[in-house]
Design an enzyme around this catalytic site. Structure first.
Site: not given
Length: 270
Positions: A86, A93-95
């Site tokens: 992620n 950042i992928c969240v």
């Protein structure tokens, strides 16, 4: 002196409270730092959680806040290279917390904790690093081996520690402007933990009346004098005028009593 022109004053005040709280009670495994000249960029050193391929590593990241924060989420980036599904090779950042699940009530503490939890439980279904995501789904041991390799190369170098108390010191000046009144505090008035604030006197050294005479005591008349007694009970004495009236009342009562006693003596003689 910090200018922080990138953010509106109301956002800066909110950040000052959040950053002071993070400095005094930091989340587990997270140390926060700031740039005194620009509060729109928040830095954090995140310790790799135990039992993960990132254990013993320290990963530096940053959060960039927009002018309409907290109505829009911050953008997160890892500055330390990391092998994670992620987290892109560019550090993005992928969240969901920083995207569709964002809520203005969420604070920086929540964001930082979520990012650290991401190191414990990655989500390969929404991978920014496709190689890491595919490897995690197909062969966890191979994925863990690559992640530990990146950690050993990039994250084991000692990071410069953020100066203790730097955040509290930087935000202290911002909190001063939150008070609506200006007070002068006399250290002599601090008795038994009590501090009395008295309004600042008007800057009148002399004042001319209609007659043209100077009145150098005008400022002294306008400035009340407050004294504190050490004895138990009320910590502040009554204002000078009230004390004067009370004293006059006592003197008058004593005079009246003397007159009555004198009359009684005269009647006895008769």
């Amino acid at each position: 002196m910090a200018t922080n022109e990138n953010l509106p004053p109301n956002v800066i005040k909110q950040l000052a409270r959040e950053l002071k709280n993070l400095d005094e009670t930091p989340p587990e495994g997270i140390k926060v730092g700031i740039n005194d000249d620009d509060f729109s960029t928040i830095y954090a050193d995140i310790e790799g959680p135990a039992g993960t391929p990132y254990e013993n590593g320290v990963f530096r990241m940053k959060l960039i806040l927009s002018r309409d924060f907290p109505h829009s989420p911050p953008k997160g980036y890892f500055l330390t290279k990391i092998f994670h599904p992620n987290i892109a090779t560019t550090g993005d950042i992928c969240v969901n917390t920083l995207k569709r699940d964002w809520n203005p009530s969420l604070g920086l503490r929540h964001v930082l904790i979520v990012v650290r939890c991401l190191l414990i439980e990655p989500f390969p279904e929404s991978a920014l690093n496709e190689q890491a995501g595919k490897m995690l789904l197909d062969n966890y041991e191979e994925y863990a081996k690559h992640a530990r390799l990146y950690t050993g190369i990039h994250a084991l170098k000692p990071k410069p520690k953020f100066k203790a108390g730097a955040i509290s010191g930087s935000t202290a000046s911002l909190n001063v402007d939150q008070t609506s009144s200006v007070c002068s505090i006399d250290p002599k008035n601090a008795v038994s933990g009590v501090v009395v604030s008295t309004p600042l006197a008007p800057t009148l050294n002399t004042r001319k009346g209609l007659s043209g005479l100077d009145h150098p005591t005008t400022a002294a008349i306008l400035t009340p004098t407050v004294e504190i007694g050490v004895s138990s009970g009320s910590s502040t004495a009554p204002p000078p005028m009230a004390a004067h009236k009370k004293e006059c009342g006592l003197v008058k009562a004593q005079t009246d009593k003397k007159k009555i006693d004198a009359r009684k003596k005269s009647l006895k003689r008769l």
